[in-house]
Design an enzyme around this catalytic site. Sequence first.
Site, PDB file in Angstrom:
ATOM      1  N   GLU A 142      28.288   0.763   0.605  1.00 25.25           N
ATOM      2  CA  GLU A 142      28.633  -0.640   0.866  1.00 25.25           C
ATOM      3  C   GLU A 142      27.381  -1.493   0.834  1.00 25.25           C
ATOM      4  O   GLU A 142      26.283  -1.000   1.109  1.00 25.25           O
ATOM      5  CB  GLU A 142      29.289  -0.777   2.250  1.00 25.25           C
ATOM      6  CG  GLU A 142      30.632  -0.095   2.323  1.00 25.25           C
ATOM      7  CD  GLU A 142      31.233  -0.136   3.728  1.00 25.25           C
ATOM      8  OE1 GLU A 142      30.575  -0.648   4.651  1.00 25.25           O
ATOM      9  OE2 GLU A 142      32.359   0.354   3.880  1.00 25.25           O
ATOM     10  N   LYS A 200      24.683  -3.762   2.358  1.00 16.60           N
ATOM     11  CA  LYS A 200      24.191  -3.969   3.722  1.00 16.60           C
ATOM     12  C   LYS A 200      23.882  -5.455   3.852  1.00 16.60           C
ATOM     13  O   LYS A 200      22.853  -5.934   3.396  1.00 16.60           O
ATOM     14  CB  LYS A 200      22.943  -3.134   4.000  1.00 16.60           C
ATOM     15  CG  LYS A 200      22.439  -3.296   5.431  1.00 16.60           C
ATOM     16  CD  LYS A 200      21.232  -2.432   5.689  1.00 16.60           C
ATOM     17  CE  LYS A 200      20.838  -2.404   7.168  1.00 16.60           C
ATOM     18  NZ  LYS A 200      20.810  -3.691   7.835  1.00 16.60           N
ATOM     19  N   ARG A 230      25.966  -8.705  13.517  1.00 16.68           N
ATOM     20  CA  ARG A 230      27.146  -7.887  13.691  1.00 16.68           C
ATOM     21  C   ARG A 230      28.078  -8.486  14.730  1.00 16.68           C
ATOM     22  O   ARG A 230      27.621  -8.968  15.757  1.00 16.68           O
ATOM     23  CB  ARG A 230      26.690  -6.514  14.146  1.00 16.68           C
ATOM     24  CG  ARG A 230      27.769  -5.474  14.115  1.00 16.68           C
ATOM     25  CD  ARG A 230      27.123  -4.122  14.257  1.00 16.68           C
ATOM     26  NE  ARG A 230      28.066  -3.050  14.151  1.00 16.68           N
ATOM     27  CZ  ARG A 230      27.707  -1.777  14.021  1.00 16.68           C
ATOM     28  NH1 ARG A 230      26.420  -1.463  13.989  1.00 16.68           N
ATOM     29  NH2 ARG A 230      28.603  -0.830  13.927  1.00 16.68           N
ATOM     30  N   ARG A 274      26.606  -7.499  18.911  1.00 14.85           N
ATOM     31  CA  ARG A 274      26.348  -6.073  19.093  1.00 14.85           C
ATOM     32  C   ARG A 274      25.763  -5.787  20.474  1.00 14.85           C
ATOM     33  O   ARG A 274      25.770  -4.659  20.938  1.00 14.85           O
ATOM     34  CB  ARG A 274      25.458  -5.496  17.993  1.00 14.85           C
ATOM     35  CG  ARG A 274      24.191  -6.260  17.754  1.00 14.85           C
ATOM     36  CD  ARG A 274      23.213  -5.423  16.996  1.00 14.85           C
ATOM     37  NE  ARG A 274      22.777  -4.320  17.837  1.00 14.85           N
ATOM     38  CZ  ARG A 274      22.248  -3.209  17.388  1.00 14.85           C
ATOM     39  NH1 ARG A 274      22.136  -3.021  16.105  1.00 14.85           N
ATOM     40  NH2 ARG A 274      21.828  -2.286  18.218  1.00 14.85           N
ATOM     41  N   ARG A 324      23.477   7.254  16.948  1.00 11.34           N
ATOM     42  CA  ARG A 324      22.889   7.322  15.615  1.00 11.34           C
ATOM     43  C   ARG A 324      23.082   8.718  15.095  1.00 11.34           C
ATOM     44  O   ARG A 324      22.139   9.435  14.860  1.00 11.34           O
ATOM     45  CB  ARG A 324      21.370   7.106  15.762  1.00 11.34           C
ATOM     46  CG  ARG A 324      20.918   5.750  15.376  1.00 11.34           C
ATOM     47  CD  ARG A 324      19.418   5.629  15.570  1.00 11.34           C
ATOM     48  NE  ARG A 324      19.080   4.300  16.041  1.00 11.34           N
ATOM     49  CZ  ARG A 324      18.913   3.262  15.242  1.00 11.34           C
ATOM     50  NH1 ARG A 324      19.045   3.379  13.946  1.00 11.34           N
ATOM     51  NH2 ARG A 324      18.617   2.086  15.749  1.00 11.34           N
ATOM     52  N   LYS A 359      21.524   3.971   6.268  1.00  8.43           N
ATOM     53  CA  LYS A 359      21.182   2.767   5.514  1.00  8.43           C
ATOM     54  C   LYS A 359      20.049   3.062   4.544  1.00  8.43           C
ATOM     55  O   LYS A 359      19.155   3.841   4.864  1.00  8.43           O
ATOM     56  CB  LYS A 359      20.831   1.630   6.471  1.00  8.43           C
ATOM     57  CG  LYS A 359      19.756   1.993   7.448  1.00  8.43           C
ATOM     58  CD  LYS A 359      19.691   1.024   8.624  1.00  8.43           C
ATOM     59  CE  LYS A 359      18.584   1.445   9.560  1.00  8.43           C
ATOM     60  NZ  LYS A 359      18.666   0.923  10.901  1.00  8.43           N
TER      61      LYS A 359
HETATM   62  P1  AMP Z   1      19.814  -2.063  11.199  1.00 10.61           P
HETATM   63  O1  AMP Z   1      20.047  -3.337  11.946  1.00 10.61           O
HETATM   64  O2  AMP Z   1      18.678  -2.128  10.230  1.00 10.61           O
HETATM   65  O3  AMP Z   1      19.780  -0.848  12.093  1.00 10.61           O
HETATM   66  O4  AMP Z   1      21.078  -1.820  10.220  1.00 10.61           O
HETATM   67  C1  AMP Z   1      22.376  -1.621  10.708  1.00 10.61           C
HETATM   68  C2  AMP Z   1      23.105  -2.936  10.739  1.00 10.61           C
HETATM   69  O5  AMP Z   1      23.444  -3.376   9.429  1.00 10.61           O
HETATM   70  C3  AMP Z   1      24.440  -2.880  11.429  1.00 10.61           C
HETATM   71  O6  AMP Z   1      24.277  -2.939  12.819  1.00 10.61           O
HETATM   72  C4  AMP Z   1      25.160  -4.090  10.867  1.00 10.61           C
HETATM   73  O7  AMP Z   1      24.851  -5.211  11.664  1.00 10.61           O
HETATM   74  C5  AMP Z   1      24.518  -4.302   9.513  1.00 10.61           C
HETATM   75  N1  AMP Z   1      25.418  -4.103   8.367  1.00 10.61           N
HETATM   76  C6  AMP Z   1      25.456  -4.905   7.283  1.00 10.61           C
HETATM   77  N2  AMP Z   1      26.351  -4.478   6.403  1.00 10.61           N
HETATM   78  C7  AMP Z   1      26.936  -3.378   6.918  1.00 10.61           C
HETATM   79  C8  AMP Z   1      27.955  -2.475   6.450  1.00 10.61           C
HETATM   80  N3  AMP Z   1      28.548  -2.614   5.266  1.00 10.61           N
HETATM   81  N4  AMP Z   1      28.286  -1.439   7.262  1.00 10.61           N
HETATM   82  C9  AMP Z   1      27.671  -1.260   8.452  1.00 10.61           C
HETATM   83  N5  AMP Z   1      26.712  -2.080   8.933  1.00 10.61           N
HETATM   84  C10 AMP Z   1      26.338  -3.128   8.172  1.00 10.61           C
END
Ligand code: AMP
Length: 586
Positions: free
Chosen positions: A271, A273, A278, A293, A440, A446
């Site tokens: 998907e 990102k 969130r 979040r 996690r 990601k």
């Molecule tokens: P990070 O903030 O770098 O840990 O990345 C995870 C965050 O990416 C999640 O908490 C979401 O806020 C965001 N995110 C964006 N697109 C997506 C997606 N398709 N699926 C899950 N999380 C996503």
Amino acid sequence: MEYKKLVELYQRIEGTSKRLEKTFLVSEFLKDTDIDDIPKITLLLQGKVFPPFDERKLGVASRMVIKSLNKSLGISSDAIEKEWKETGDLGLTAESLAKRKKQVTLFSQTITVSKVVSNLRKLAGLEGVGTVNQKVALISELLTSASPIEARYIVRTVLEDLRVGIGEGVLRDAMVWAFFDDSIHINYDPEKKAINPENRELYNAYTDAVQEAFDILNDFSEVAKIAKTSGLKGLKSIGLSVGKPVKVMLYQKVKDVAEAFERVGKPAAFEYKYDGFRVQVHKDKKGISVFTRRLDDVTSQFPEVVEYVGKQVRGASFILDAECVGYNPETKKYLPFQSISQRIKRKYDIDDMAKRFPVEVNVFDILSFEGASLIKRPFSERRKMIEDIVTPAPFRIVPAKQIVTDDPAKAQKFYEEALAAGEEGMMAKKLDGIYKPGSRVGYGVKVKPVMESLDLVIVAAEWGEGKRSGWLTSFTLACYDPDSGSFLEMGKVGTGMKEKVELGVSFEQLTELLKPVITKEKGRNVWVKPMVVVEVNFEEIQKSPTYSSGYALRFPRVIRIRDDRSPEECSDLSLVEDMYSHQRGR
Ligand code: AMP
């Protein structure tokens, strides 16, 4: 229960840095605590009087505590302030002043835990002008009857800065030891500070059950009540409840498509990102609520999200996990997170803000539908459900853009498309992965191209000089250690910020955020309450004897303020250790 008893526990915990000893002390205490007091005690042990998702906040500034001390001790505010500047801890200051107090009121009354909780909870109900005196009265009522050592902890609790060092991990384990010791026999050895449970497997099962219950309920006081009254069965039967936010699932970072497949299997879902923030959206017959979040309720800040979910999503009751992305209403270009972050805390001009900085909701997960929990269902099924109930409307609400493939070339192409579209990268998700709140565990990962980044909390800073005087310009960063509940330093950062704000982070902005939470000053150096989380890019993590975490960052740069993260949610030490050991070439 007398507050004095709890204070004795605080002191004993403050006196040790050993995790197992802390756990033992807390567990023995919980064993002895009456069921009616358990919820209050678990909150107070974390320095709180409300569970985290509760809207009510104490919102008491140091100034008000000084006023209350002045009223209860009859010592001038100047004298209090002077002493406070030296200790950097208003709790310790209250304690030492109370020892020398002028008025002879002697601590005639014993304070109970209930009294402390009740007075502090009342504070949250008082808002606006004219309530200052009422608040001061509530705080000084406690301080007047408090012994010096009680004053230390009352003040720290009022300021939401307990500094005792009981992290989530300690509390969780203490509950397992306290409530299930009869069946697992942990066999704590105080000499060696070690445990030797008779049945490790069972011990782990209890630990997981308490953790899972916490991830869903988000409230140790509730978990404790259930654990004590209905045991493992009670914990296992805890379900999601619409309207009450659940901890979100987290994702680990991998370096490329190959590693993504390794972690989530083949085929996998990929998907975009999205670079937004969130939200967890709940709907039931009472209405639609939107949580961040951090589980703060932001329903009123995002009226359009409520509208889109109401109109475009079928169903009477559900919980969605989604990313809101800002876009320019004229050019329809997507905007980076910072441009909409100001909407999260906004209390006025909401409709105007919604018009100027609208968001698109990208739905990427669903946790429950029509009363049935979906968190144990495979991701592919949850995704199908999203497609089934969301009627896509671009720039309003859509399912996250997704492909399912086992072909690395296709995944790579999708990744490049995501980057070309201005997204942060892509997510790879295990098709049969469950939704694991708050962890996690690797059901999704990601893939991001940027330098490594960490979310760190600012714990100290320096006033600038010359044309930068009046601004804080160099910031000491720290990661979180959940075991001790403390923040460990990992070096300083002074780059990445501009002087004034445009988009991005400025000295001015950080100074405004940090100034009210300064706890101590010495020359150009200031220490601040750990509250402000920033995302920091860097080139490498190095071992360092200079900082308390044992690590330092090479070429750190502040890239954004993460006001969607609480300090406890910043990167933890194990993540830093993990990143260090996985660094290229190591
Ligand atoms: P990070 O903030 O770098 O840990 O990345 C995870 C965050 O990416 C999640 O908490 C979401 O806020 C965001 N995110 C964006 N697109 C997506 C997606 N398709 N699926 C899950 N999380 C996503």
